[in-house]
Write a protein that holds these residues in place. Structure first.
Motif, PDB file in Angstrom:
ATOM      1  N   ILE A  40       0.846  -1.183  -0.241  1.00 13.64           N
ATOM      2  CA  ILE A  40       0.328  -0.530   0.038  1.00 13.64           C
ATOM      3  C   ILE A  40       1.102   1.518   0.074  1.00 13.64           C
ATOM      4  CG2 ILE A  40      -1.905   1.256   1.237  1.00 13.64           C
ATOM      5  CD1 ILE A  40      -2.883  -1.408   1.807  1.00 13.64           C
ATOM      6  N   ASN A  41       0.666   2.025  -1.068  1.00 13.53           N
ATOM      7  CA  ASN A  41       1.503   3.124  -1.336  1.00 13.53           C
ATOM      8  C   ASN A  41       0.855   4.426  -0.377  1.00 13.53           C
ATOM      9  OD1 ASN A  41       3.280   1.507  -2.661  1.00 13.53           O
ATOM     10  ND2 ASN A  41       2.104   2.037  -4.957  1.00 13.53           N
ATOM     11  N   LEU A  42       1.645   4.954   0.335  1.00 13.28           N
ATOM     12  CA  LEU A  42       1.389   6.174   0.693  1.00 13.28           C
ATOM     13  C   LEU A  42       2.363   7.869   0.532  1.00 13.28           C
ATOM     14  CD1 LEU A  42       0.279   5.141   4.217  1.00 13.28           C
ATOM     15  CD2 LEU A  42      -1.668   5.838   2.692  1.00 13.28           C
ATOM     16  N   ALA A  43       1.743   8.809   0.500  1.00 13.82           N
ATOM     17  CA  ALA A  43       2.351   9.973  -0.173  1.00 13.82           C
ATOM     18  C   ALA A  43       3.009   9.897   1.706  1.00 13.82           C
ATOM     19  CB  ALA A  43       1.487  11.253  -0.299  1.00 13.82           C
ATOM     20  N   GLY A  44       4.470  10.630   1.289  1.00 10.45           N
ATOM     21  CA  GLY A  44       6.057  10.735   1.933  1.00 10.45           C
ATOM     22  C   GLY A  44       5.277  12.115   2.250  1.00 10.45           C
ATOM     23  N   GLY A  45       5.001  13.179   1.555  1.00 13.12           N
ATOM     24  CA  GLY A  45       5.273  13.953   2.328  1.00 13.12           C
ATOM     25  C   GLY A  45       7.107  14.751   1.535  1.00 13.12           C
ATOM     26  N   GLU A  46       7.567  15.893   2.039  1.00  8.60           N
ATOM     27  CA  GLU A  46       8.981  16.286   2.090  1.00  8.60           C
ATOM     28  C   GLU A  46      10.117  16.005   2.814  1.00  8.60           C
ATOM     29  OE1 GLU A  46       9.835  18.745   0.121  1.00  8.60           O
ATOM     30  OE2 GLU A  46       7.273  18.624  -0.319  1.00  8.60           O
ATOM     31  N   ASN A  47       9.497  15.071   3.660  1.00  8.84           N
ATOM     32  CA  ASN A  47      10.627  13.880   4.370  1.00  8.84           C
ATOM     33  C   ASN A  47      10.015  12.475   4.799  1.00  8.84           C
ATOM     34  OD1 ASN A  47      12.251  12.691   6.361  1.00  8.84           O
ATOM     35  ND2 ASN A  47      12.693  14.224   7.216  1.00  8.84           N
ATOM     36  N   CYS A  48       9.911  11.657   4.153  1.00  9.82           N
ATOM     37  CA  CYS A  48       9.186   9.890   4.278  1.00  9.82           C
ATOM     38  C   CYS A  48      10.134   9.433   5.453  1.00  9.82           C
ATOM     39  CB  CYS A  48       9.865   8.846   2.910  1.00  9.82           C
ATOM     40  SG  CYS A  48       8.740   9.795   1.709  1.00  9.82           S
ATOM     41  N   SER A  49      10.301  10.197   6.238  1.00 12.79           N
ATOM     42  CA  SER A  49      11.330   9.464   7.626  1.00 12.79           C
ATOM     43  C   SER A  49      10.225   9.611   8.832  1.00 12.79           C
ATOM     44  CB  SER A  49      11.848   9.967   7.775  1.00 12.79           C
ATOM     45  OG  SER A  49      13.491   9.239   7.157  1.00 12.79           O
ATOM     46  N   GLU A  50       9.834  11.091   8.500  1.00 17.51           N
ATOM     47  CA  GLU A  50       8.718  11.079   8.863  1.00 17.51           C
ATOM     48  C   GLU A  50       7.486  10.269   9.473  1.00 17.51           C
ATOM     49  OE1 GLU A  50       7.258  15.783   8.422  1.00 17.51           O
ATOM     50  OE2 GLU A  50      10.056  16.262   9.365  1.00 17.51           O
ATOM     51  N   PRO A  51       6.290   9.892   8.351  1.00 20.10           N
ATOM     52  CA  PRO A  51       5.323   9.417   8.402  1.00 20.10           C
ATOM     53  C   PRO A  51       5.468   7.575   8.628  1.00 20.10           C
ATOM     54  CG  PRO A  51       5.722   9.942   5.990  1.00 20.10           C
ATOM     55  CD  PRO A  51       6.369  10.940   7.076  1.00 20.10           C
ATOM     56  N   LEU A  52       6.989   7.384   8.311  1.00 22.62           N
ATOM     57  CA  LEU A  52       7.397   5.856   8.318  1.00 22.62           C
ATOM     58  C   LEU A  52       7.052   5.979   9.444  1.00 22.62           C
ATOM     59  CD1 LEU A  52       9.352   3.586   7.547  1.00 22.62           C
ATOM     60  CD2 LEU A  52      10.861   4.907   8.062  1.00 22.62           C
ATOM     61  N   HIS A  53       8.027   7.003  10.611  1.00 12.43           N
ATOM     62  CA  HIS A  53       7.794   6.520  12.110  1.00 12.43           C
ATOM     63  C   HIS A  53       7.118   6.727  13.276  1.00 12.43           C
ATOM     64  CE1 HIS A  53      12.317   5.880  12.319  1.00 12.43           C
ATOM     65  NE2 HIS A  53      12.615   6.719  11.062  1.00 12.43           N
ATOM     66  N   PHE A  54       5.813   7.465  12.449  1.00 17.53           N
ATOM     67  CA  PHE A  54       4.320   7.972  12.613  1.00 17.53           C
ATOM     68  C   PHE A  54       4.252   6.510  12.592  1.00 17.53           C
ATOM     69  CE2 PHE A  54       0.132   8.365  12.027  1.00 17.53           C
ATOM     70  CZ  PHE A  54      -0.837   8.879  12.869  1.00 17.53           C
ATOM     71  N   TYR A  55       3.667   5.769  10.980  1.00 20.74           N
ATOM     72  CA  TYR A  55       2.772   5.076  10.985  1.00 20.74           C
ATOM     73  C   TYR A  55       3.660   3.568  12.018  1.00 20.74           C
ATOM     74  CZ  TYR A  55      -0.690   6.736   7.988  1.00 20.74           C
ATOM     75  OH  TYR A  55      -1.195   7.750   7.819  1.00 20.74           O
ATOM     76  N   GLN A  56       4.864   3.310  11.975  1.00 21.81           N
ATOM     77  CA  GLN A  56       5.285   2.047  13.404  1.00 21.81           C
ATOM     78  C   GLN A  56       5.054   2.278  14.448  1.00 21.81           C
ATOM     79  OE1 GLN A  56      10.624   2.095  13.454  1.00 21.81           O
ATOM     80  NE2 GLN A  56       9.445   0.441  13.010  1.00 21.81           N
ATOM     81  N   SER A  57       4.923   3.387  14.797  1.00 19.22           N
ATOM     82  CA  SER A  57       4.972   3.829  16.374  1.00 19.22           C
ATOM     83  C   SER A  57       3.680   2.804  17.165  1.00 19.22           C
ATOM     84  CB  SER A  57       5.225   5.505  17.052  1.00 19.22           C
ATOM     85  OG  SER A  57       4.224   5.978  16.509  1.00 19.22           O
ATOM     86  N   ILE A  58       2.351   2.955  15.292  1.00 16.92           N
ATOM     87  CA  ILE A  58       1.100   2.972  16.211  1.00 16.92           C
ATOM     88  C   ILE A  58       0.815   1.236  15.658  1.00 16.92           C
ATOM     89  CG2 ILE A  58      -1.200   3.083  14.536  1.00 16.92           C
ATOM     90  CD1 ILE A  58      -0.252   5.933  14.304  1.00 16.92           C
ATOM     91  N   LEU A  59       1.418   0.505  14.311  1.00 16.65           N
ATOM     92  CA  LEU A  59       1.235  -0.368  13.540  1.00 16.65           C
ATOM     93  C   LEU A  59       2.415  -1.713  13.754  1.00 16.65           C
ATOM     94  CD1 LEU A  59       0.210   0.666   9.881  1.00 16.65           C
ATOM     95  CD2 LEU A  59      -0.957   0.010  12.201  1.00 16.65           C
ATOM     96  N   GLY A  60       3.472  -1.079  14.731  1.00 19.33           N
ATOM     97  CA  GLY A  60       4.931  -1.355  14.545  1.00 19.33           C
ATOM     98  C   GLY A  60       5.318  -2.049  13.307  1.00 19.33           C
ATOM     99  N   GLY A  61       6.354  -2.872  13.524  1.00 25.98           N
ATOM    100  CA  GLY A  61       6.717  -3.244  11.588  1.00 25.98           C
ATOM    101  C   GLY A  61       8.189  -2.709  11.970  1.00 25.98           C
ATOM    102  N   LYS A  62       8.371  -2.958  10.811  1.00 27.86           N
ATOM    103  CA  LYS A  62      10.059  -3.622  10.620  1.00 27.86           C
ATOM    104  C   LYS A  62      10.455  -2.541  10.086  1.00 27.86           C
ATOM    105  CE  LYS A  62      13.819  -6.497   8.918  1.00 27.86           C
ATOM    106  NZ  LYS A  62      13.725  -8.073   8.143  1.00 27.86           N
ATOM    107  N   VAL A  63      11.057  -1.442   9.414  1.00 26.09           N
ATOM    108  CA  VAL A  63      11.510  -0.542   9.164  1.00 26.09           C
ATOM    109  C   VAL A  63      12.391  -1.154   7.162  1.00 26.09           C
ATOM    110  CG1 VAL A  63      12.799   1.947   8.033  1.00 26.09           C
ATOM    111  CG2 VAL A  63      11.420   1.205  10.282  1.00 26.09           C
ATOM    112  N   LEU A  64      12.394  -1.292   6.843  1.00 23.81           N
ATOM    113  CA  LEU A  64      13.338  -2.295   5.086  1.00 23.81           C
ATOM    114  C   LEU A  64      13.983  -0.896   4.919  1.00 23.81           C
ATOM    115  CD1 LEU A  64      10.416  -4.472   3.717  1.00 23.81           C
ATOM    116  CD2 LEU A  64      12.436  -4.909   5.137  1.00 23.81           C
ATOM    117  N   LYS A  65      13.638   0.123   4.088  1.00 27.49           N
ATOM    118  CA  LYS A  65      14.703   1.365   3.958  1.00 27.49           C
ATOM    119  C   LYS A  65      13.493   2.496   4.322  1.00 27.49           C
ATOM    120  CE  LYS A  65      14.811  -1.139  -0.369  1.00 27.49           C
ATOM    121  NZ  LYS A  65      13.871  -1.022  -2.098  1.00 27.49           N
TER     122      LYS A  65
END
Length: 120
Positions: free
Chosen positions: A17-42
């Motif tokens: 599932i692809n989501l827009a990442g805004g200006e810095n994709c690290s921000e939504p990555l860590h937001f969703y990881q804090s909610i859903l868990g999971g492993k950072v691949l990239k």
């Protein structure tokens, strides 16, 4: 109405599932990881991937000239030999990137579908 059942094609899989990442994709990555868990691949400024325990990936991308993205996009993974007429008969080709194995389609409702073809 489009045919509902594509499950007969066993090699067609929901890749991400692809989501827009805004200006810095690290921000939504860590937001969703804090909610859903999971492993950072990239993780980078323009592209990040989170893999959930189920194996589903959430991909965050920054829109660039070479990577058109928008929220609400699916990526399907399939073999190039798979019959995909049932999907494509209801979609319009927007972009083809044969060197990367990707093609971008839009369905009748405005949803984007990236098709990622596995190398045989």
């Amino acid at each position: 109405m489009p045919e509902q059942n594509v499950s007969r094609n066993k090699t067609l899989n929901l890749y991400s599932i692809n989501l827009a990442g805004g200006e810095n994709c690290s921000e939504p990555l860590h937001f969703y990881q804090s909610i859903l868990g999971g492993k950072v691949l990239k993780e980078s400024f323009g592209h990040a991937e989170l893999e959930l325990q189920s194996g589903l990936r959430i991909v965050f991308s920054k829109e660039t000239e070479h990577c058109p993205v928008r929220g609400g996009t699916l990526t399907l993974h399939m073999s190039q030999n798979d019959p995909i007429d049932r999907i494509l008969s209801h979609c319009q080709l927007l972009q083809d990137v044969p060197t990367q194995g990707y093609s971008l389609y839009e369905d009748h409702w405005g949803n984007w579908i990236w098709l990622y073809f596995a190398k045989n």
